[in-house]
Design an enzyme around this catalytic site. Structure first.
Site, PDB file in Angstrom:
ATOM      1  N   ASN A 121       0.919  -1.285  -0.017  1.00  0.00           N
ATOM      2  CA  ASN A 121      -0.020   0.009  -0.123  1.00  0.00           C
ATOM      3  C   ASN A 121       1.038   1.240   0.016  1.00  0.00           C
ATOM      4  O   ASN A 121       1.518   1.562   1.022  1.00  0.00           O
ATOM      5  CB  ASN A 121      -0.948   0.175   1.408  1.00  0.00           C
ATOM      6  CG  ASN A 121      -1.539   1.096   1.387  1.00  0.00           C
ATOM      7  OD1 ASN A 121      -1.710   1.865   0.442  1.00  0.00           O
ATOM      8  ND2 ASN A 121      -2.417   1.332   2.438  1.00  0.00           N
TER       9      ASN A 121
ATOM     10  N   LYS B  65       0.023   4.255  -0.539  1.00  0.00           N
ATOM     11  CA  LYS B  65      -0.711   5.550  -0.002  1.00  0.00           C
ATOM     12  C   LYS B  65      -0.266   6.628  -0.833  1.00  0.00           C
ATOM     13  O   LYS B  65      -0.443   6.352  -1.930  1.00  0.00           O
ATOM     14  CB  LYS B  65      -0.172   5.809   1.445  1.00  0.00           C
ATOM     15  CG  LYS B  65      -0.204   4.760   2.461  1.00  0.00           C
ATOM     16  CD  LYS B  65      -0.076   4.966   3.829  1.00  0.00           C
ATOM     17  CE  LYS B  65      -0.273   3.542   4.665  1.00  0.00           C
ATOM     18  NZ  LYS B  65      -0.447   3.642   6.024  1.00  0.00           N
TER      19      LYS B  65
ATOM     20  N   HIS C  37      -9.838   1.032   4.088  1.00  0.00           N
ATOM     21  CA  HIS C  37      -8.612   1.099   4.823  1.00  0.00           C
ATOM     22  C   HIS C  37      -8.937   2.062   5.973  1.00  0.00           C
ATOM     23  O   HIS C  37      -9.659   2.848   5.751  1.00  0.00           O
ATOM     24  CB  HIS C  37      -7.378   1.688   3.847  1.00  0.00           C
ATOM     25  CG  HIS C  37      -6.258   1.629   4.604  1.00  0.00           C
ATOM     26  ND1 HIS C  37      -5.717   2.776   5.210  1.00  0.00           N
ATOM     27  CD2 HIS C  37      -5.072   0.644   4.757  1.00  0.00           C
ATOM     28  CE1 HIS C  37      -4.603   2.606   5.733  1.00  0.00           C
ATOM     29  NE2 HIS C  37      -4.055   1.450   5.315  1.00  0.00           N
TER      30      HIS C  37
ATOM     31  N   GLU D  74      -7.165   4.563   6.995  1.00  0.00           N
ATOM     32  CA  GLU D  74      -7.332   5.918   6.909  1.00  0.00           C
ATOM     33  C   GLU D  74      -8.421   6.379   5.795  1.00  0.00           C
ATOM     34  O   GLU D  74      -8.865   7.514   6.180  1.00  0.00           O
ATOM     35  CB  GLU D  74      -6.087   5.950   5.791  1.00  0.00           C
ATOM     36  CG  GLU D  74      -4.785   5.939   6.926  1.00  0.00           C
ATOM     37  CD  GLU D  74      -3.549   5.500   6.102  1.00  0.00           C
ATOM     38  OE1 GLU D  74      -3.390   5.678   4.919  1.00  0.00           O
ATOM     39  OE2 GLU D  74      -2.515   5.117   7.031  1.00  0.00           O
TER      40      GLU D  74
ATOM     41  N   GLU E  69      -5.816  -5.201  10.071  1.00  0.00           N
ATOM     42  CA  GLU E  69      -4.796  -4.099  10.396  1.00  0.00           C
ATOM     43  C   GLU E  69      -5.202  -3.366  11.575  1.00  0.00           C
ATOM     44  O   GLU E  69      -5.898  -2.403  11.557  1.00  0.00           O
ATOM     45  CB  GLU E  69      -4.625  -2.988   9.219  1.00  0.00           C
ATOM     46  CG  GLU E  69      -4.306  -3.723   7.921  1.00  0.00           C
ATOM     47  CD  GLU E  69      -3.493  -2.774   6.892  1.00  0.00           C
ATOM     48  OE1 GLU E  69      -2.446  -2.640   6.655  1.00  0.00           O
ATOM     49  OE2 GLU E  69      -4.368  -1.754   6.653  1.00  0.00           O
TER      50      GLU E  69
ATOM     51  N   GLY F 193       1.695   2.382  10.691  1.00  0.00           N
ATOM     52  CA  GLY F 193       2.650   3.411  10.683  1.00  0.00           C
ATOM     53  C   GLY F 193       3.104   4.041  11.816  1.00  0.00           C
ATOM     54  O   GLY F 193       3.752   4.930  11.850  1.00  0.00           O
TER      55      GLY F 193
ATOM     56  N   SER G 144       2.716  -2.132  10.374  1.00  0.00           N
ATOM     57  CA  SER G 144       4.317  -2.092  10.742  1.00  0.00           C
ATOM     58  C   SER G 144       5.057  -3.480  10.305  1.00  0.00           C
ATOM     59  O   SER G 144       5.645  -3.941  11.155  1.00  0.00           O
ATOM     60  CB  SER G 144       4.480  -1.600  12.130  1.00  0.00           C
ATOM     61  OG  SER G 144       3.965  -0.370  12.403  1.00  0.00           O
TER      62      SER G 144
END
Ligand code: PGA
Length: 241
Positions: free
Chosen positions: A8, A10, A93, A95, A163, A169, A205
């Site tokens: 990914n 981003k 996702h 985000e 996730e 992150g 991570s």
């Protein structure tokens, strides 16, 4: 079940950087022990399409609208992903959920639409730190799967990426024990919903030094990798565990 290693990217990498990455990556991609999937940002998708034509490396968009076209300024079309030769669309996702306010209902529409085009939705789920500490992880994941897959076609492929939001992150990877326990729960929920053959990826991570320990856990069928997928060396190390 074959493993899947997904990247990914981003909002990183221009089309030029995308082409440069794939020129190098194609030299080492034979080391991967599973399917490779890249999610570049929307404007770099055509560069990915051109760079990966004729290879077995798959790619897709990080998001799409639930309709092919229309008056939806700023959205991405899964129809375009299909026309360019993509295979996947990442849906829901954390985000997208947090920063862009996507709800489980919207996510369910997207999952169904992506499947209807013959593309594979990679549906992301995961609990926040507050939910984990409040012992609500199972309930959160069950709700996200139940609602997110509500309109999905069981006869067509879908991939789940678990996730934990607190591990994305942050450098705080879930421990192998946490991953084993949660993936077993996710598998159980999927089985109850009739999706027992669905691959379950771990994300949050993932790095070359923790990938080997995580891939050995039950019901871990691969990874969705953010930061460590931006460099050829670290991503191929992860994808060759
Ligand atoms: P990370 O991102 O590997 O940088 O934690 C994972 C993701 O957001 O999919």
């Amino acid at each position: 079940m074959k493993k899947i290693f997904a990247a990914n990217w981003k909002l990183f990498k221009t089309p030029k950087e995308t082409r440069e990455f794939f020129t190098q990556f194609k030299e080492v991609s034979h080391k991967a022990t599973g399917e490779l999937v890249f999610f570049p940002s929307a404007i770099s998708l055509e560069a990915a399409s051109t760079s990966l034509a004729g290879t077995s490396i798959k790619w897709g968009a990080q998001n799409c609208h639930s309709q092919a076209q229309g008056a939806f300024t700023g959205e991405n079309s899964a129809q375009v992903v299909k026309e360019l030769g993509g295979s996947y669309v990442l849906i829901g996702h954390s985000e997208r959920r947090k920063v862009f306010g996507e709800t489980d209902a919207v996510i369910a529409e997207k999952v169904a639409f992506v499947q209807s085009l013959g593309l594979i939705p990679m549906l992301c789920i995961g609990e926040t730190l507050e939910e984990r500490e409040g012992l609500h992880t199972f309930r959160t994941l069950e709700t996200q799967l139940h609602l997110g897959l509500a309109k999905a076609d069981k006869s067509k492929p879908v991939v789940i990426a678990y996730e934990p939001v607190w591990a994305i992150g942050t450098g705080k990877v879930a421990t192998p024990e946490q991953v084993a326990e949660t993936h077993t729960d996710v598998f159980g929920i999927l089985k109850a919903l009739g999706f027992e053959t669905t691959p379950i990826l771990y994300g949050g991570s993932v790095k070359p030094d923790n990938a080997a320990g995580l891939i050995q856990q039950p019901h871990v069928n691969g990874f969705l990798v953010g930061g460590a997928s931006l460099e050829v060396k670290s991503f191929i190390e992860i994808a060759s565990v």
